[in-house]
Design a protein around this motif. Structure first.
Motif, PDB file in Angstrom:
ATOM      1  N   SER A   7      15.558   3.509  -6.886  1.00  0.00           N
ATOM      2  CA  SER A   7      16.045   3.832  -8.231  1.00  0.00           C
ATOM      3  C   SER A   7      16.372   5.315  -8.367  1.00  0.00           C
ATOM      4  O   SER A   7      17.074   5.715  -9.283  1.00  0.00           O
ATOM      5  N   ASP A   8      15.874   6.181  -7.456  1.00  0.00           N
ATOM      6  CA  ASP A   8      16.256   7.591  -7.524  1.00  0.00           C
ATOM      7  C   ASP A   8      17.479   7.883  -6.646  1.00  0.00           C
ATOM      8  O   ASP A   8      17.801   9.038  -6.385  1.00  0.00           O
ATOM      9  N   GLY A   9      18.164   6.829  -6.163  1.00  0.00           N
ATOM     10  CA  GLY A   9      19.421   7.009  -5.450  1.00  0.00           C
ATOM     11  C   GLY A   9      19.292   7.117  -3.942  1.00  0.00           C
ATOM     12  O   GLY A   9      20.292   7.139  -3.235  1.00  0.00           O
ATOM     13  N   ARG A  10      18.048   7.193  -3.444  1.00  0.00           N
ATOM     14  CA  ARG A  10      17.866   7.299  -1.988  1.00  0.00           C
ATOM     15  C   ARG A  10      18.103   5.954  -1.321  1.00  0.00           C
ATOM     16  O   ARG A  10      17.922   4.907  -1.951  1.00  0.00           O
ATOM     17  N   ALA A 162       0.089   2.872   1.651  1.00  0.00           N
ATOM     18  CA  ALA A 162      -0.161   4.058   0.810  1.00  0.00           C
ATOM     19  C   ALA A 162       1.159   4.725   0.415  1.00  0.00           C
ATOM     20  O   ALA A 162       1.289   5.228  -0.700  1.00  0.00           O
ATOM     21  N   CYS A 163       2.142   4.712   1.310  1.00  0.00           N
ATOM     22  CA  CYS A 163       3.442   5.335   1.008  1.00  0.00           C
ATOM     23  C   CYS A 163       4.293   4.442   0.106  1.00  0.00           C
ATOM     24  O   CYS A 163       4.865   4.913  -0.887  1.00  0.00           O
ATOM     25  N   VAL A 164       4.383   3.154   0.470  1.00  0.00           N
ATOM     26  CA  VAL A 164       5.341   2.287  -0.223  1.00  0.00           C
ATOM     27  C   VAL A 164       5.003   2.156  -1.712  1.00  0.00           C
ATOM     28  O   VAL A 164       5.900   2.139  -2.555  1.00  0.00           O
ATOM     29  N   ARG A 165       3.716   2.123  -2.054  1.00  0.00           N
ATOM     30  CA  ARG A 165       3.390   1.961  -3.468  1.00  0.00           C
ATOM     31  C   ARG A 165       3.793   3.177  -4.305  1.00  0.00           C
ATOM     32  O   ARG A 165       3.833   3.105  -5.525  1.00  0.00           O
ATOM     33  N   LEU A 166       4.117   4.288  -3.620  1.00  0.00           N
ATOM     34  CA  LEU A 166       4.565   5.488  -4.334  1.00  0.00           C
ATOM     35  C   LEU A 166       6.086   5.520  -4.505  1.00  0.00           C
ATOM     36  O   LEU A 166       6.610   6.387  -5.194  1.00  0.00           O
ATOM     37  N   LEU A 167       6.805   4.605  -3.845  1.00  0.00           N
ATOM     38  CA  LEU A 167       8.268   4.632  -3.947  1.00  0.00           C
ATOM     39  C   LEU A 167       8.698   4.213  -5.345  1.00  0.00           C
ATOM     40  O   LEU A 167       8.086   3.301  -5.929  1.00  0.00           O
ATOM     41  N   PRO A 168       9.735   4.852  -5.865  1.00  0.00           N
ATOM     42  CA  PRO A 168      10.176   4.479  -7.205  1.00  0.00           C
ATOM     43  C   PRO A 168      10.563   3.012  -7.260  1.00  0.00           C
ATOM     44  O   PRO A 168      11.238   2.513  -6.370  1.00  0.00           O
ATOM     45  N   GLY A 169      10.086   2.330  -8.318  1.00  0.00           N
ATOM     46  CA  GLY A 169      10.434   0.924  -8.516  1.00  0.00           C
ATOM     47  C   GLY A 169       9.434  -0.045  -7.931  1.00  0.00           C
ATOM     48  O   GLY A 169       9.551  -1.246  -8.140  1.00  0.00           O
TER      49      GLY A 169
END
Ligand code: SAM
Length: 242
Positions: A7-10, A162-169
């Protein structure tokens, strides 16, 4: 190529795992919010079978430790080409070796990795990997704790989750991250839900008061007390000017 940008365009966050046991994946990463995010294309997961780079008819990947001793060591001349292959597929992703000798995985490190393009993870087995491949390929060693697992696969899953849950959306409400343990530098305050009373234990009255300022103050105090009691190491000592 990014069919489902974040959602942040990445473009999607990309995890690659080099392992002797690709059948362990996605495993727990395929369920609940993390699994839904995988299905939605917010992140992607590829495994690379180390044995595909093995030597000879038996696709040998390991050998006895130089200098003697118990166990086997993953060979540099097997892991080298496997890592080159992984790097070709994801040139910008940091190369990480999950290792009990590594930098401890923290919320801050997970956040830094989540902000990047993804990760390429080497899951070790046996006694570990030949030091020369760590040095030559510039592998960053990361540990998930001061204990020894049988292999790096579960550690890789921990890091990825731990990383994926921080990704937007990925998480529904952004605020569910804001007060979590470590996000504020403190452990989280105690949580309660219905029923109002359970086995003679009542929800603290303040949480039912509707006074949001007082509730916020109570939670902050609880978080501070809990952190001081359980993890004083998280509270930075105040610097006194000399
Ligand atoms: N001989 C190694 C040592 O003493 O440091 C331990 C090897 S361990 C049995 C096999 C593999 O499990 C390691 O190569 C590593 O990939 C993984 N592993 C074990 N404990 C780990 C931890 N705490 N954090 C990350 N990876 C770990």
């Amino acid at each position: 190529m990014a069919h489902f940008p974040l959602s942040d365009g990445r473009p999607p966050w990309r995890a690659q795992v080099l392992t002797l046991f690709p059948e362990m994946f996605p495993g727990p990463l395929g369920v609940s919010l993390i699994g839904q995010a995988l299905e939605a294309g917010i992140w992607s997961l590829d495994t690379i079978q180390i044995r595909d780079f093995g030597l000879g008819r038996h696709r040998q990947v390991d050998d006895t430790p130089a200098g003697g001793g118990a166990g086997m060591v993953l060979r540099a001349d097997v892991l080298g080409p496997a890592l080159d292959h992984a790097r070709e597929r994801a040139p910008a992703a940091p190369l990480i070796y999950l290792s009990p000798r590594g930098t401890p995985l923290t919320q801050q490190l997970a956040r830094d990795l989540a902000e990047g393009p993804g990760v390429t993870l080497l899951a070790g087995r046996f006694e570990g990997v030949d030091q020369r491949v760590i040095d030559e390929k510039g592998l960053k060693e990361i540990s998930i704790g001061d204990y020894v697992l049988a292999g790096g696969e579960v550690a890789a899953m921990v890091l990825i989750e731990a990383c994926v849950r921080l990704l937007p959306g990925v998480l529904g409400a952004a605020e569910s991250l804001a007060s979590e343990s470590f996000e504020t530098g403190l452990l989280e305050y105690p949580q309660y839900t219905k029923p109002r009373e359970w086995e003679g234990r009542a929800i603290p009255e303040i949480l039912l008061s509707g006074d949001h300022k007082k509730i916020a103050e109570w939670r902050q105090r609880q978080a501070e007390e809990l952190t001081a009691a359980r993890r004083p190491d998280l509270i930075r000592p105040t610097r006194h000017a000399k």
